[in-house]
Design an enzyme around this catalytic site. Structure first.
Site, short mmCIF file in Angstrom:
data_model
loop_
_atom_site.label_atom_id
_atom_site.label_comp_id
_atom_site.label_asym_id
_atom_site.label_seq_id
_atom_site.Cartn_x
_atom_site.Cartn_y
_atom_site.Cartn_z
N HIS A 166 27.37 -20.67 -16.08
CA HIS A 166 26.27 -19.73 -16.29
C HIS A 166 25.04 -20.32 -15.59
CE1 HIS A 166 28.67 -18.76 -20.14
NE2 HIS A 166 29.05 -17.97 -19.15
N GLU A 169 21.71 -21.85 -17.01
CA GLU A 169 21.81 -23.03 -17.88
C GLU A 169 21.65 -24.29 -17.03
OE1 GLU A 169 25.50 -22.30 -19.95
OE2 GLU A 169 24.76 -20.36 -20.67
N HIS A 259 27.28 -26.68 -20.67
CA HIS A 259 26.53 -25.43 -20.80
C HIS A 259 25.19 -25.66 -21.50
CE1 HIS A 259 29.66 -22.31 -19.83
NE2 HIS A 259 30.44 -23.37 -19.99
N GLU A 335 27.40 -28.08 -25.30
CA GLU A 335 26.21 -27.23 -25.27
C GLU A 335 24.94 -28.05 -25.52
OE1 GLU A 335 26.12 -24.03 -24.64
OE2 GLU A 335 28.16 -23.27 -25.00
#
Length: 375
Positions: A166, A169, A259, A335
């Site tokens: 993504h 990010e 991410h 994350e």
């Protein structure tokens, strides 16, 4: 007064920019997609006063809860990014700032430019222990690159690090830069021990087209790459297709897919508990890696994160799930926050590019803790 986003990763639309107290802006959607949240623009102003910049379509963005307790970042030199006063009323996200110079940049997170990406690749390949491999091209004709660190040997574990599926990010590629800085440090004992046991296959940017276009979540075709891992194609998702083919050819013993999360103000990992082949060995490796990360750095925690999938119910179009199922290995999605780490807050900078890099460095120690047991 002028506002522009006509540069690498730029994204904003100007509705009205005549009154410094009432600048009206909107974020542009990803191409052929309804996703939007990433912004990156420059304000040039002759006015020595407080400016209020209203992003009027924030409430309809991909993750509206992400604006709550979030502060935008700004920079005068594009090197140091600091947090600025921001608020969200449920519809409009407002940045309030007194510019201390004529020109100031604002962004959703510290940008990681395509130029810096190229620097990262080519500086790394200068190391005797690193090889730059071209995998193919994206839809916009950009190179898909992989770095191979270590001397390949059948006895060594194959550890994959992929980042920035993504594109908004950006903390993910900052993580990789820190990871590489330590891994290529021949004076670092952890790096030397790892390279005696493993070879690293690193894709610093899985989505260069989306990155340059200023997308939040998709590639040039408006495709979310982290939903393409079961059936990628060169027509829609060449980035995944090319990396997946290389994984199938070389094998995988561990994957970290890096991410950023818009909503949760924590660093955490999401495992593959729901894949059909999930085993006690995979659970043991997951727990060992998490425990090592907790020991290594207070930036990491295990209390907050995503809910676990029910047995056999994992979405196998997601990279970490597909890899875990295909190779019966340790595969984690890692994350980091767009906001701050609520457990270790920094009022001036929040979660930042520098802290992302340091987390990347710290993760080497956690990999060392599990590398002997990967197969």
């Amino acid at each position: 007064m002028k506002i522009t986003s006509n540069f690498d990763s730029g994204n904003i639309e100007v509705i009205a920019a005549t009154d410094p107290q009432n600048i009206q802006l909107a974020i542009r959607k990803d191409h052929q997609s309804d996703f939007y949240q990433w912004f990156h623009f420059r304000l040039n102003t002759p006015h020595a006063q407080v400016h209020k910049l209203h992003i009027v379509n924030a409430g309809g963005s991909a993750y509206p809860d992400g604006w709550k307790d979030y502060q935008a970042v700004a920079s005068y030199d594009r090197q140091t990014w600091f947090r600025v006063e921001s608020e969200f009323d449920g519809k409009t996200f407002t940045i309030t700032h007194y510019p201390e110079a004529e020109s100031v940049y604002f962004a959703y997170f510290a940008p990681y430019s395509y130029e810096r990406h190229q620097d990262l690749l080519h500086q790394a390949q200068n190391d005797y222990n690193c090889q730059l491999v071209e995998l193919g091209e994206t839809l916009d004709g950009r190179d898909m690159n992989m770095l191979v660190v270590g001397e390949p040997d059948d006895s060594k574990k194959k550890v994959w690090i992929i980042a920035r599926q993504h594109p908004g990010e950006t903390m993910a590629e900052w993580f990789v830069e820190g990871f590489l800085d330590r891994l290529l440090d021949e004076d670092d004992g952890v790096a030397r021990a790892l390279l005696a046991k493993a070879v690293f296959y690193i894709v610093p940017n899985m989505n260069p087209d989306g990155s340059v276009r200023g997308h939040l979540r998709t590639n040039a075709a408006g495709v979310n790459l982290n939903r393409e891992w079961q059936n990628p194609s060169m027509a829609q998702s060449p980035e995944v297709f090319l990396v997946r083919e290389k994984m199938l050819a070389l094998g995988v013993d561990m994957l970290l897919d890096v991410h950023g999360d818009e909503n949760l103000p924590y660093n955490f990992v999401a495992g593959a508990e729901g894949v059909p082949s999930y085993s006690g060995k995979m659970q043991q490796l997951e727990e060992a890696f998490k425990a090592a990360m907790v020991m290594v750095t207070p930036e990491f925690q295990t209390e907050f994160g995503y809910g676990k999938d029910e047995p056999g119910k994992a979405n196998l179009t997601v990279a970490s799930n597909w890899v875990a199922e295909q190779f019966s290995c340790l595969a984690y999605t890692l994350e980091m926050p767009f906001k701050d780490n609520a457990n270790l807050p920094d009022e001036a900078f929040g979660w930042s590019d520098i802290r992302s890099m340091k987390l990347g460095q710290d993760s080497l120690t956690a990999i060392l803790a599990v590398v002997d047991d990967l197969r």
